[in-house]
Design a protein around this motif. Sequence first.
Motif: not given
Length: 307
Positions: A8-11, A33-39, A145-150, A176-178
């Motif tokens: 049931t984990l969602t992204g 996937l949606k979302g990126c920390p870079l521009e 993708p690493l913005s939604q690591p779980g 690094w944990e992600s």
Amino acid sequence: MPMDQNRTLTGTVLRIERTSIHDGQGLRTVLFLKGCPLECRWCSTPESQGFQPEKGYMSERCTGCGTCVQACPSQAITIPQGSPGIIIDQTKCKDCFVCVDKCPKGALKKYGNTMSVEQVMKEICKDEIFYFHSGGGITISGGEPLSQPGFVAEILRQCRSLGIHTAIETSLYAPWESIEKILPWLDVLYVDIKHMDGGLHKQWVGADNETILCNLGKVDGTKYPLEIIVRIPMIPGVNDTDTNLMQAVQFCSSLKKLKDIELLPYHRLGTDTYRHLGREYSLKDLLPPSRDRISERKEYVAKLLKE
Ligand code: SF4
Ligand code: SF4
């Protein structure tokens, strides 16, 4: 985490593309996937940058019928007198996406949907037969993708348990944990190196390259037997110089897991999407490189790799 919680984990998923031949070996299902920390200023998928679902408006399809104006529960849409199309007041919009569902012309579009791991796996498994016949598999891309690591780690884990080949396309701009979470389940890591000069990287991408290069070295030093393929987006006048390419190849040559370095020539395919999102494309005057220039730069990198 118990198994039923994993399902049931969602992204936030931008889209799923089937039978792609551009994102790894064989035929692949690509999960964007949606979302990126870079521009990155040349980004060709601006609809992937925001972390939440959002709307696009294709004025070229709009007939001004007013259906969306009537349907909007927040009175956020108007058609000014004499205007051929609508105006959305973003301060009133509650992102309910009713207007998208009601538009009879498909002039309004929703970018991004929340999906559970279980829903994504159902989609991935529809193409299982293609993976095994073509040597393909799943590639998770973005956004970042690493913005939604779980979410990503669980999809990769389930693919691995089904014998599906796994790849990810990332900037490695993440804690690094992600990154650690996904490595056990990964066959190929595609990583972008956008610029070797930290200052220019920050200027064009919005962040320093130190985290990225440091993470790449750390991935290479892990015990996991994954392959690394480095991709350099080839942006004319920005990072296609001898110096930058030489420094990138020098850095990558020390990586034990390196399988290849690929140049990805700049293109302008995302330009219309900026307009649909109501955003300005800052590189609108930049022309893509010629075929000759692309060949010459690819040969240059190949030569450096052999030295
Ligand atoms: S998303 Fe909802 S609130 Fe926003 S403009 Fe459309 S209908 Fe109105
Ligand atoms: S419903 Fe669609 S076609 Fe009609 S005014 Fe709204 S955006 Fe334009």
